[in-house]
Scaffold this motif. Structure first.
Motif, mmCIF file in Angstrom:
data_model
loop_
_atom_site.group_PDB
_atom_site.id
_atom_site.type_symbol
_atom_site.label_atom_id
_atom_site.label_comp_id
_atom_site.label_asym_id
_atom_site.label_seq_id
_atom_site.Cartn_x
_atom_site.Cartn_y
_atom_site.Cartn_z
ATOM 1 N N ASP A 1 -25.830 -14.396 -11.468
ATOM 2 C CA ASP A 1 -27.250 -14.756 -11.535
ATOM 3 C C ASP A 1 -27.556 -15.757 -12.642
ATOM 4 O O ASP A 1 -28.374 -16.657 -12.464
ATOM 5 N N LYS A 2 -26.901 -15.611 -13.789
ATOM 6 C CA LYS A 2 -27.207 -16.510 -14.916
ATOM 7 C C LYS A 2 -26.819 -17.960 -14.627
ATOM 8 O O LYS A 2 -27.291 -18.868 -15.299
ATOM 9 N N ASP A 3 -26.000 -18.183 -13.612
ATOM 10 C CA ASP A 3 -25.610 -19.541 -13.231
ATOM 11 C C ASP A 3 -26.586 -20.191 -12.252
ATOM 12 O O ASP A 3 -26.390 -21.332 -11.833
ATOM 13 N N ILE A 4 -27.625 -19.457 -11.885
ATOM 14 C CA ILE A 4 -28.633 -19.961 -10.951
ATOM 15 C C ILE A 4 -29.979 -19.915 -11.658
ATOM 16 O O ILE A 4 -30.430 -18.847 -12.077
ATOM 17 N N SER A 5 -30.614 -21.069 -11.786
ATOM 18 C CA SER A 5 -31.941 -21.066 -12.399
ATOM 19 C C SER A 5 -32.921 -21.808 -11.496
ATOM 20 O O SER A 5 -32.547 -22.729 -10.773
ATOM 21 N N VAL A 6 -34.154 -21.357 -11.562
ATOM 22 C CA VAL A 6 -35.213 -21.945 -10.752
ATOM 23 C C VAL A 6 -36.300 -22.431 -11.691
ATOM 24 O O VAL A 6 -36.835 -21.661 -12.492
ATOM 25 N N SER B 1 -29.699 -14.879 4.933
ATOM 26 C CA SER B 1 -29.938 -14.288 3.622
ATOM 27 C C SER B 1 -30.243 -12.814 3.798
ATOM 28 O O SER B 1 -31.209 -12.444 4.457
ATOM 29 N N GLY B 2 -29.422 -11.979 3.161
ATOM 30 C CA GLY B 2 -29.617 -10.540 3.238
ATOM 31 C C GLY B 2 -30.423 -9.974 2.087
ATOM 32 O O GLY B 2 -30.457 -8.766 1.887
ATOM 33 N N SER B 3 -31.089 -10.824 1.332
ATOM 34 C CA SER B 3 -31.851 -10.357 0.178
ATOM 35 C C SER B 3 -33.219 -9.832 0.592
ATOM 36 O O SER B 3 -33.918 -10.466 1.379
ATOM 37 N N PRO B 4 -33.639 -8.701 0.011
ATOM 38 C CA PRO B 4 -34.969 -8.179 0.305
ATOM 39 C C PRO B 4 -36.082 -8.853 -0.503
ATOM 40 O O PRO B 4 -37.252 -8.652 -0.221
ATOM 41 N N SER B 5 -35.735 -9.677 -1.471
ATOM 42 C CA SER B 5 -36.715 -10.263 -2.380
ATOM 43 C C SER B 5 -37.259 -11.597 -1.882
ATOM 44 O O SER B 5 -36.498 -12.470 -1.462
ATOM 45 N N ALA B 6 -38.569 -11.768 -2.004
ATOM 46 C CA ALA B 6 -39.207 -13.032 -1.620
ATOM 47 C C ALA B 6 -38.875 -14.141 -2.616
ATOM 48 O O ALA B 6 -38.967 -15.324 -2.280
ATOM 49 N N THR B 7 -38.489 -13.790 -3.835
ATOM 50 C CA THR B 7 -38.145 -14.788 -4.855
ATOM 51 C C THR B 7 -36.649 -14.766 -5.141
ATOM 52 O O THR B 7 -36.207 -15.070 -6.248
ATOM 53 N N SER B 8 -35.885 -14.445 -4.156
ATOM 54 C CA SER B 8 -34.449 -14.243 -4.271
ATOM 55 C C SER B 8 -33.676 -15.481 -4.692
ATOM 56 O O SER B 8 -33.832 -16.552 -4.101
ATOM 57 N N ARG B 9 -32.809 -15.319 -5.687
ATOM 58 C CA ARG B 9 -31.885 -16.393 -6.045
ATOM 59 C C ARG B 9 -30.893 -16.617 -4.899
ATOM 60 O O ARG B 9 -30.476 -17.735 -4.631
ATOM 61 N N THR B 10 -30.517 -15.530 -4.251
ATOM 62 C CA THR B 10 -29.571 -15.628 -3.131
ATOM 63 C C THR B 10 -30.124 -16.523 -2.035
ATOM 64 O O THR B 10 -29.449 -17.437 -1.562
ATOM 65 N N ALA B 11 -31.353 -16.261 -1.616
ATOM 66 C CA ALA B 11 -31.963 -17.061 -0.545
ATOM 67 C C ALA B 11 -32.127 -18.512 -0.977
ATOM 68 O O ALA B 11 -31.851 -19.436 -0.201
ATOM 69 N N ARG B 12 -32.551 -18.729 -2.215
ATOM 70 C CA ARG B 12 -32.725 -20.103 -2.703
ATOM 71 C C ARG B 12 -31.384 -20.838 -2.729
ATOM 72 O O ARG B 12 -31.298 -22.013 -2.378
ATOM 73 N N LEU B 13 -30.343 -20.136 -3.152
ATOM 74 C CA LEU B 13 -29.016 -20.745 -3.183
ATOM 75 C C LEU B 13 -28.558 -21.101 -1.766
ATOM 76 O O LEU B 13 -28.023 -22.185 -1.523
ATOM 77 N N LEU B 14 -28.776 -20.204 -0.825
ATOM 78 C CA LEU B 14 -28.418 -20.488 0.569
ATOM 79 C C LEU B 14 -29.167 -21.708 1.103
ATOM 80 O O LEU B 14 -28.574 -22.570 1.759
ATOM 81 N N ARG B 15 -30.465 -21.774 0.858
ATOM 82 C CA ARG B 15 -31.239 -22.912 1.357
ATOM 83 C C ARG B 15 -30.739 -24.213 0.725
ATOM 84 O O ARG B 15 -30.740 -25.267 1.361
ATOM 85 N N HIS B 16 -30.299 -24.138 -0.523
ATOM 86 C CA HIS B 16 -29.709 -25.289 -1.206
ATOM 87 C C HIS B 16 -28.412 -25.714 -0.513
ATOM 88 O O HIS B 16 -28.201 -26.902 -0.252
ATOM 89 N N LEU B 17 -27.571 -24.750 -0.179
ATOM 90 C CA LEU B 17 -26.313 -25.054 0.513
ATOM 91 C C LEU B 17 -26.569 -25.500 1.953
ATOM 92 O O LEU B 17 -25.809 -26.309 2.492
ATOM 93 N N THR C 1 -31.264 -25.075 -9.881
ATOM 94 C CA THR C 1 -30.168 -25.666 -10.635
ATOM 95 C C THR C 1 -29.045 -24.650 -10.697
ATOM 96 O O THR C 1 -29.274 -23.474 -10.991
ATOM 97 N N VAL C 2 -27.837 -25.113 -10.396
ATOM 98 C CA VAL C 2 -26.658 -24.261 -10.444
ATOM 99 C C VAL C 2 -25.771 -24.788 -11.568
ATOM 100 O O VAL C 2 -25.542 -26.002 -11.672
#
Length: 185
Positions: free
Chosen positions: A142-147, A8-24, A154-155
């Motif tokens: 982003d709107k397709d990813i919710s936490v 995950s290359g996201s700088p955010s601790a609450t990153s949608r990117t990181a959460r999506l990666l962990r999901h995958l 949820t994707v």
């Protein structure tokens, strides 16, 4: 099965990117792969910014790339390019750190205006680093990813199906089981 490094290359601790990666990552584990997660933001900023190739954390990250059979690279898109934090790490890796690797590029962003960032910004760098196979990537809005409040990801259905397809294609190239799983979402 294969060893996969999920970056995950996201700088955010609450990153949608990181959460999506962990999901995958979970999907890839269900397909029989050993998945190692690496959040670039967890690496020492001083080592990344001063290009300290010899810093133990940078050397350890480079060793993870070396050990992996496949690499998932996830990044948020800012100003039509992948995250600078990710670039900082990629710049510190050996020139051919991806030689012999299969790579799945993924990106998230606020608008479909940035969808080409995978093909025009990220893919050339991955190719120049020697990736033997870069499978079709995917951009998720982003709107397709919710936490949820409980942290549940949820994707949106269309995005979940597309992510399942590219993840399964990546897994199949690496020799994973792909026929028994429902779409990610």
């Amino acid at each position: 099965m294969a060893t996969i490094l999920s970056v995950s290359g996201s700088p955010s601790a609450t990153s949608r990117t990181a959460r999506l990666l962990r999901h995958l990552d979970d999907r890839l584990r269900q397909q029989g792969h050993d998945v190692i997660a690496l959040d670039v933001r967890s690496l020492p900023a001083d080592a990344l910014l001063s290009a300290d190739f010899r810093h133990p954390a940078i050397a350890e990250a480079a060793a993870l790339f070396d050990r992996a059979d496949g690499v998932v690279i996830g990044t948020p898109v800012y100003k039509a390019a992948y995250a600078g934090l990710l670039k900082s790490l990629l710049d510190l890796l050996p020139q051919y750190a991806l030689t012999g690797k299969t790579v799945l590029p993924l990106a998230t962003g606020g608008s479909t205006a940035h969808v080409l960032a995978i093909d025009y910004a990220l893919r050339p760098v991955l190719s120049s680093m020697g990736a033997s196979h870069i499978v079709q990537g995917w951009f998720t809005v982003d709107k397709d990813i919710s936490v949820g409040d409980d942290g549940t990801l949820t994707v949106a259905p269309g995005a979940a199906e597309a992510l399942a397809q590219v993840t399964d294609q990546f897994s199949a190239v690496l020799g994973g089981r792909t026929t028994v799983l429902a779409p990610t979402g």
